[in-house]
Scaffold this motif. Structure first.
Motif, short mmCIF file in Angstrom:
data_model
loop_
_atom_site.label_atom_id
_atom_site.label_comp_id
_atom_site.label_asym_id
_atom_site.label_seq_id
_atom_site.Cartn_x
_atom_site.Cartn_y
_atom_site.Cartn_z
N PRO A 249 0.84 -1.30 -0.18
CA PRO A 249 0.06 -0.10 -0.18
C PRO A 249 0.78 1.22 -0.19
O PRO A 249 2.18 1.15 0.63
CB PRO A 249 -1.04 -0.09 1.23
N GLU A 250 0.13 2.10 -0.35
CA GLU A 250 1.02 2.90 -0.81
C GLU A 250 1.45 4.35 1.37
O GLU A 250 2.47 4.59 0.97
CB GLU A 250 -0.13 4.71 -1.46
N ALA A 251 0.89 3.73 1.77
CA ALA A 251 0.51 4.77 3.14
C ALA A 251 1.90 3.75 3.65
O ALA A 251 3.06 4.56 4.42
CB ALA A 251 -0.59 4.29 3.46
N ALA A 252 1.80 2.08 3.39
CA ALA A 252 3.08 1.41 4.42
C ALA A 252 4.68 2.24 3.51
O ALA A 252 5.56 2.22 3.55
CB ALA A 252 3.00 0.20 3.20
N ARG A 253 4.49 2.45 1.86
CA ARG A 253 5.25 2.83 1.15
C ARG A 253 6.03 4.00 1.37
O ARG A 253 6.99 4.13 1.57
CB ARG A 253 5.20 3.16 -0.60
N GLU A 254 4.84 5.03 2.01
CA GLU A 254 5.83 5.99 2.84
C GLU A 254 6.48 6.03 4.42
O GLU A 254 7.19 6.10 4.29
CB GLU A 254 3.86 7.29 3.34
N GLU A 255 5.79 5.06 4.48
CA GLU A 255 6.02 4.46 6.23
C GLU A 255 7.33 4.03 6.48
O GLU A 255 8.19 4.90 6.52
CB GLU A 255 5.69 4.09 6.63
N PHE A 256 7.64 3.60 5.07
CA PHE A 256 9.61 2.23 4.72
C PHE A 256 9.82 3.77 4.71
O PHE A 256 11.40 3.83 4.91
CB PHE A 256 9.03 1.61 3.93
N THR A 257 9.83 4.28 3.52
CA THR A 257 10.68 5.65 3.45
C THR A 257 11.21 6.21 4.58
O THR A 257 11.95 7.09 4.40
CB THR A 257 9.71 6.68 2.02
N SER A 258 10.20 6.78 5.04
CA SER A 258 10.05 7.77 6.68
C SER A 258 10.89 7.16 6.90
O SER A 258 12.11 7.49 8.16
CB SER A 258 8.85 7.59 7.46
N ILE A 259 11.39 5.87 7.97
CA ILE A 259 12.04 4.56 8.47
C ILE A 259 13.75 4.49 7.57
O ILE A 259 14.36 5.62 8.55
CB ILE A 259 11.36 3.30 8.66
N ALA A 260 13.59 4.65 6.80
CA ALA A 260 14.69 5.37 5.66
C ALA A 260 15.50 6.51 5.83
O ALA A 260 16.89 7.03 6.48
CB ALA A 260 14.47 4.80 4.18
N ALA A 261 14.84 7.19 5.89
CA ALA A 261 14.91 9.12 6.48
C ALA A 261 16.19 8.95 7.27
O ALA A 261 16.71 9.64 7.97
CB ALA A 261 13.87 9.54 5.41
N SER A 262 15.39 8.53 8.59
CA SER A 262 15.16 8.61 9.85
C SER A 262 16.71 8.00 10.32
O SER A 262 17.82 7.60 10.95
CB SER A 262 13.61 7.90 11.22
N ALA A 263 16.56 6.58 9.57
CA ALA A 263 18.38 5.26 10.30
C ALA A 263 19.16 6.32 8.97
O ALA A 263 20.17 6.95 9.99
CB ALA A 263 17.85 4.26 9.31
N ARG A 264 19.05 7.07 7.86
CA ARG A 264 19.84 7.69 7.19
C ARG A 264 20.63 8.95 7.95
O ARG A 264 21.51 8.98 8.49
CB ARG A 264 20.01 8.20 6.02
N GLU A 265 19.47 9.72 8.65
CA GLU A 265 19.93 11.21 9.30
C GLU A 265 19.98 10.16 10.57
O GLU A 265 21.37 10.88 11.26
CB GLU A 265 18.82 11.68 9.52
N SER A 266 20.34 9.06 11.51
CA SER A 266 20.86 8.60 12.34
C SER A 266 21.67 8.02 12.11
O SER A 266 22.82 8.12 13.15
CB SER A 266 20.06 7.96 13.48
N LEU A 267 22.23 7.73 10.97
CA LEU A 267 23.84 7.01 10.56
C LEU A 267 24.51 8.49 10.63
O LEU A 267 26.05 8.53 11.07
CB LEU A 267 24.24 6.30 9.13
N ALA A 268 24.48 9.39 10.00
CA ALA A 268 24.87 10.75 10.26
C ALA A 268 25.16 11.28 10.66
O ALA A 268 26.94 11.70 11.30
CB ALA A 268 24.22 11.79 8.72
N GLU A 269 24.85 11.08 12.07
CA GLU A 269 24.92 11.25 13.69
C GLU A 269 26.25 10.69 14.23
O GLU A 269 26.68 11.70 15.07
CB GLU A 269 23.93 12.00 14.00
N MET A 270 25.81 9.67 14.09
CA MET A 270 26.60 8.41 14.12
C MET A 270 28.31 8.48 14.04
O MET A 270 29.36 8.04 14.22
CB MET A 270 26.28 7.01 13.87
N ARG A 271 28.14 8.89 12.41
CA ARG A 271 29.33 9.32 11.98
C ARG A 271 30.32 10.50 12.10
O ARG A 271 30.82 10.71 12.63
CB ARG A 271 29.29 9.40 10.23
N ARG A 272 29.51 11.48 12.34
CA ARG A 272 30.12 12.86 13.40
C ARG A 272 31.08 12.37 14.34
O ARG A 272 31.80 12.51 15.13
CB ARG A 272 29.37 14.09 13.74
N LEU A 273 29.93 11.48 15.69
CA LEU A 273 30.33 11.08 17.09
C LEU A 273 31.30 10.13 16.67
O LEU A 273 32.41 10.10 17.21
CB LEU A 273 29.24 10.05 17.45
N LEU A 274 31.90 9.20 15.32
CA LEU A 274 32.55 8.41 15.40
C LEU A 274 33.53 9.36 15.82
O LEU A 274 35.21 8.91 15.87
CB LEU A 274 32.61 7.44 13.85
#
Length: 434
Positions: free
Chosen positions: A256-281
């Motif tokens: 479903p389209e709503a699920a696609r948007e949810e997965f896209t949001s999860i991926a964006a949040s994960a990438r943002e967390s990874l970026a902060e993690m790299r700065r911390l490293l």
């Protein structure tokens, strides 16, 4: 040949001497620890009695040398009583000043000793007695050398020693028939005292540098270990989440389209967390502050936190004052980052412990203070929190530490309706700092 048996740690004699050994170790450590100019000797000692010890020793020297010097000058050298009292005071009382400023005390005592030698030369009782230095002068001068050796540089100590010898030899040249070699004795003994004390101080300096290097090495090793664990565990799992969320629309047919948007949001949040993690490293792996040059989040990023929280199922609203928006660039960096982290942690707590609760975030400011308020209502329905147990409480501890470092205040606690409140006040100027 008979073997000697060493006493074990449990031997009564060893136990009886343990407190004495501890006191001597503490005294040796304090004696070898240099202090700043103007600070009392042993100022870095851990116990109060050790910090007061230099004053007690100096007072004991003054109390014994002052009357003995007066008696020697008056009775042996036939110096006038008033003049003898003035000389004795100038030769002994500055030992109290030597506790904090030994070089200044040396100028006073050295001058008084030379003047005293000239006064004794003109007195009637010089024949057959020590000159140019009396025994009390030698004792007081050596005590002064001990204080000088613990405080001054090698160049200053060498200058003091050479002036001491020069003064003695010049006076010996003036009246060689009255000297008995006591000027040579003082020259040698003062050099030994200065050398011993300077060596002891430099040994303390070397031990402190070695300890600082060991502590720095340990810190770098620990930071590297934390960086490895973060990279191997957290960063790996976040990367997996990102890949799974990105690939879900292709792996799952008829999504479903709503699920696609949810997965896209999860991926964006994960990438943002990874970026902060790299700065911390980068920060953890760098010896200096190179990692701090990476852009840090601040109040301008709070809207993204709200959007991510809404995507996580928490109805959140943001209220941002127009006055603060106008002066956003003037907010101190530490306060800007701390405010962002407080909102981030408060919203994360809502998601973990009160999923679905209505949440309001308010960020306002006046002339001197920034106010951050995060309030969530009670949970709308009976649901299990995303994390079981009562939690570690590290989030609130981290908030309090950030607020304390900026000089602000933090108020947290439950509300009567079952919700929770986080309120922080952070100073925008030095005037506002508590």
């Amino acid at each position: 040949m008979k073997k000697t048996r060493s006493l074990g740690a449990d031997h009564p004699v060893v136990r009886m001497l343990a407190p004495v050994r501890g006191v001597m170790q503490s005294f040796g450590t304090a004696l070898a620890t240099p202090t700043e100019p103007g600070a009392p000797l042993l100022a870095e000692a851990r116990t109060r009695w050790l910090r007061l010890l230099p004053y007690g020793v100096a007072f004991a020297f003054v109390a014994s040398l002052l009357p003995s010097t007066i008696a020697v000058l008056m009775n042996d050298y036939q110096v006038n009583g008033g003049l003898a009292g003035a000389l004795a005071t100038a030769q002994s009382a500055p030992l109290l000043l030597a506790v904090t400023r030994p070089l200044q005390a040396w100028w006073i005592i050295g001058t008084a000793d030379v003047v005293g030698a000239l006064v004794m030369l003109a007195a009637d009782g010089l024949d057959g007695r020590p000159w140019p230095w009396t025994p009390p002068v030698v004792i007081g001068y050596l005590a002064l050398m001990l204080a000088l050796g613990l405080r001054e540089s090698r160049r200053a100590l060498l200058g003091v020693w050479l002036v001491t010898g020069a003064a003695g030899f010049v006076l010996n040249a003036v009246a060689p028939e009255n000297t008995g070699g006591i000027h040579v004795l003082l020259f040698v003994l003062s050099g030994v005292a200065l050398l011993v004390m300077a060596t002891l101080r430099e040994r303390g300096d070397a031990e402190r540098r070695s300890a600082a290097e060991r502590a720095r090495s340990t810190l770098l090793e620990e930071r590297a270990r934390i960086a490895r664990e973060l990279h191997d565990i957290v960063a790996h799992h976040m990367s997996v989440i990102t890949v799974q969320a990105d690939s879900a629309p292709y792996r799952i047919p008829d999504l479903p389209e709503a699920a696609r948007e949810e997965f896209t949001s999860i991926a964006a949040s994960a990438r943002e967390s990874l970026a902060e993690m790299r700065r911390l490293l980068v920060v953890l792996r760098s010896e200096g502050a190179e990692g701090e040059r990476a852009p840090q989040p601040g109040l301008g990023w709070v809207q993204q936190l709200i959007e991510a929280t809404v995507r996580a199922g928490v109805p959140a609203q943001l209220s941002f004052s127009a006055e603060l928006a106008a002066r956003l660039g003037d907010v101190p960096q530490a306060v800007d980052l701390s405010a962002y982290r407080i909102v981030q942690e408060a919203l994360a707590n809502v998601v973990r412990h009160a999923p679905g609760a209505e949440t309001r975030v308010s960020v306002t400011s006046d002339d001197d203070w920034l106010t951050v308020l995060v309030v969530n209502g009670p949970v709308a329905a009976r649901t299990s929190p995303l994390e079981g147990g009562t939690g570690t409480g590290h989030g609130l501890v981290g908030m309090r530490e950030r607020v304390r470092l900026t000089g602000g205040t933090l108020d947290t606690g439950p509300l009567p309706d079952g919700g929770f409140r986080v309120a922080a006040r952070l100073p925008l100027t030095s005037k506002g700092t508590l």
